[in-house]
Design a protein around this motif. Structure first.
Motif, PDB file in Angstrom:
ATOM      1  N   TYR A   1      -8.264  21.969  45.981  1.00  0.00           N
ATOM      2  CA  TYR A   1      -7.613  23.157  45.429  1.00  0.00           C
ATOM      3  C   TYR A   1      -6.101  23.051  45.566  1.00  0.00           C
ATOM      4  O   TYR A   1      -5.346  23.368  44.639  1.00  0.00           O
ATOM      5  CB  TYR A   1      -8.122  24.409  46.138  1.00  0.00           C
TER       6      TYR A   1
ATOM      7  N   LEU B   1      -3.285  22.489  42.601  1.00  0.00           N
ATOM      8  CA  LEU B   1      -2.177  23.417  42.389  1.00  0.00           C
ATOM      9  C   LEU B   1      -0.886  22.681  42.064  1.00  0.00           C
ATOM     10  O   LEU B   1      -0.142  23.067  41.164  1.00  0.00           O
ATOM     11  CB  LEU B   1      -1.985  24.287  43.636  1.00  0.00           C
TER      12      LEU B   1
ATOM     13  N   ASN C   1      -1.669  20.468  38.517  1.00  0.00           N
ATOM     14  CA  ASN C   1      -2.182  21.162  37.343  1.00  0.00           C
ATOM     15  C   ASN C   1      -1.064  21.600  36.383  1.00  0.00           C
ATOM     16  O   ASN C   1      -1.215  21.428  35.165  1.00  0.00           O
ATOM     17  CB  ASN C   1      -3.058  22.333  37.809  1.00  0.00           C
TER      18      ASN C   1
ATOM     19  N   ASP D   1       2.055  28.669  38.718  1.00  0.00           N
ATOM     20  CA  ASP D   1       1.675  27.578  39.616  1.00  0.00           C
ATOM     21  C   ASP D   1       2.891  26.767  40.057  1.00  0.00           C
ATOM     22  O   ASP D   1       2.937  26.259  41.177  1.00  0.00           O
ATOM     23  CB  ASP D   1       0.647  26.672  38.949  1.00  0.00           C
TER      24      ASP D   1
ATOM     25  N   ARG E   1      -7.569  34.138  40.053  1.00  0.00           N
ATOM     26  CA  ARG E   1      -7.027  32.787  39.964  1.00  0.00           C
ATOM     27  C   ARG E   1      -7.651  31.811  40.953  1.00  0.00           C
ATOM     28  O   ARG E   1      -7.404  30.616  40.871  1.00  0.00           O
ATOM     29  CB  ARG E   1      -5.510  32.808  40.168  1.00  0.00           C
ATOM     30  N   HIS E   2      -8.437  32.264  41.929  1.00  0.00           N
ATOM     31  CA  HIS E   2      -9.048  31.328  42.872  1.00  0.00           C
ATOM     32  C   HIS E   2     -10.150  30.505  42.207  1.00  0.00           C
ATOM     33  O   HIS E   2     -10.546  29.475  42.744  1.00  0.00           O
ATOM     34  CB  HIS E   2      -9.601  32.083  44.081  1.00  0.00           C
TER      35      HIS E   2
ATOM     36  N   TYR F   1     -10.224  28.155  40.227  1.00  0.00           N
ATOM     37  CA  TYR F   1      -9.177  27.352  39.615  1.00  0.00           C
ATOM     38  C   TYR F   1      -9.685  26.467  38.488  1.00  0.00           C
ATOM     39  O   TYR F   1      -8.965  26.227  37.517  1.00  0.00           O
ATOM     40  CB  TYR F   1      -8.447  26.518  40.669  1.00  0.00           C
TER      41      TYR F   1
END
Length: 420
Positions: free
Chosen positions: A54, A58, A61, A197, A363-364, A366
């Protein structure tokens, strides 16, 4: 008669061979990156894998999505170069503007550099080199920033200057708004998640939280509770709103005010969603979530209506730009009614799903958010064709004197004009 071809020329590989060789190298490199990255993730502790993926996701991405957008923009320019629509006139570009081939050259290098940095990040961390792993995204972001603002005449200086100048005009709409100004600002609204982000990534780099799980303890600084997240998400819509108000000041056209209202409908979607982290759960469920859903519906429907009737002007389904010569593209798209039904239907569905991505409390998820953001990039890619064509039609109908524009194949810049 003897051939005039020299032995050296005959020994040189053909362009087709070189192109195939580059494709094979590119695919081999992609396979190696995937293999090394997967093996690196499998070396990690099972409880740490999801958290660390994750975090890595971040950092990389945003640049992966930017790379995708650059590839799609190259496709836009390639199709325009085959058509009667002069995008150079629409955007008021000089003769040194980048063509689709040069755009694809840039996107190819981006496709190589960004995943390579991500692979190195995963590999170094999984092998215990935490400090070196932490340096990978930091160095990548610094490199991208330097390339973008580099003041010397390399890396397409004139195009970089045009892009930076347009960004400045977007952020501070103190001058009359031009088509490139609001066109790029519209694209930025589709990239609001990228900006969000980027802010979170830079925040963690500044607070030395890269390649650690320390950021879990500082959620209010760079995480879910940070007020900076909704502020950055709303920024592209605020820019576009200010542009509309500036256009109204210059033209006194009421349409500008209705357009400004459209962008203002994104504000409740973003800020009501962010309230989830600042109110009691019962209050969120009973009051703010229904308001968020209502505002999402209003934003989606209003934006969809504006795309069809204003940005594209699809008053009838018979308009699509003509192509200069018969090709696969012209056979597929010219005069095809199904194209309009596809574009309108997909635009409606993706407009509705886009409010999901604007919602901070979701938003978690992802991977889902990344997919929806990539689909929004594709929606914007479709939008570009009809928006630019509509602007070209307005220019030709208004009686603007248009000089003959050379075909892209006749004016492609040689390698000597740019140093990469």
């Amino acid at each position: 008669m003897k051939s005039l071809t020299s032995p050296i020329q005959s020994a040189m590989p053909s362009p087709l061979f070189l192109w195939r060789f580059k494709v094979v190298l590119f695919l081999a490199w992609g396979f190696i990156c995937c293999k090394v990255g997967w093996d690196s993730v499998m070396r990690m502790d099972a409880n740490l894998q999801n958290i660390f993926i994750y975090e890595a996701f971040l950092y990389y991405n945003p640049l992966l999505l930017v790379t995708m957008m650059v590839w799609l923009w190259g496709v836009n320019l390639w199709i325009f170069s085959q058509s009667s629509v002069s995008y150079a006139k629409v955007f008021d570009l000089d003769q040194n503007h980048l063509t689709h081939k040069e755009i694809w050259k840039c996107s190819t290098w981006m496709t190589i550099i960004v995943p390579t940095s991500m692979t190195a990040y995963l590999y170094l961390y999984s092998h215990g080199e935490v400090s070196l792993a932490a340096s990978q995204p930091v160095l990548l972001y610094i490199f991208v920033a330097i390339v973008l603002i580099f003041p010397f005449d390399i890396f397409y200086l004139s195009s970089r200057f045009f892009f930076l100048r347009t960004m400045w005009r977007i952020a501070f709409p103190l001058q009359p708004i031009t088509f490139p100004d609001f066109f790029l600002a519209d694209i930025f609204t589709s990239m609001s998640k990228v900006f969000s982000d980027l802010e979170r990534s830079v925040c963690r780099m500044v607070n030395k939280q890269v390649a650690t799980i320390a950021w879990l303890e500082a959620d209010s600084v760079c995480g879910s509770h940070s007020i900076a997240i909704p502020m950055v998400l709303v920024l592209p819509y605020l820019w576009r709103l200010l542009q509309c108000l500036r256009q109204y000041k210059d033209t006194k056209e009421r349409t500008c005010l209705f357009n400004a209202l459209k962008y203002s409908t994104a504000f409740p979607v973003i800020f009501l969603s962010a309230l989830k982290y600042h109110v009691f759960p019962e209050k969120w469920i009973s009051l703010y979530r229904p308001l968020w859903l209502l505002s999402s519906v209003v934003n989606s429907l209003y934006s969809f209506y504006w795309d069809i009737t204003r940005d594209w002007d699809l008053s009838n389904f018979s308009r699509i730009f003509k192509f200069n010569k018969p090709s696969l593209v012209s056979n597929l798209f010219y005069g095809r009614k199904w194209l309009y039904f596809w574009v309108i239907g997909s635009n409606f569905l993706l407009r509705c799903s886009w409010t999901y991505k604007l919602s901070a409390h979701l938003r978690h998820n992802y991977l889902t958010v990344f997919t929806i953001t990539a689909l929004e990039m594709f929606r914007r890619f479709q939008w570009v064709f009809f928006r630019v064509e509509n602007e070209w039609n307005k220019m030709t109908r208004s009686g603007v004197q248009l000089t003959e524009i050379p075909r892209e194949e006749d004016k492609l810049l040689g390698a000597d004009n740019h140093q990469v």
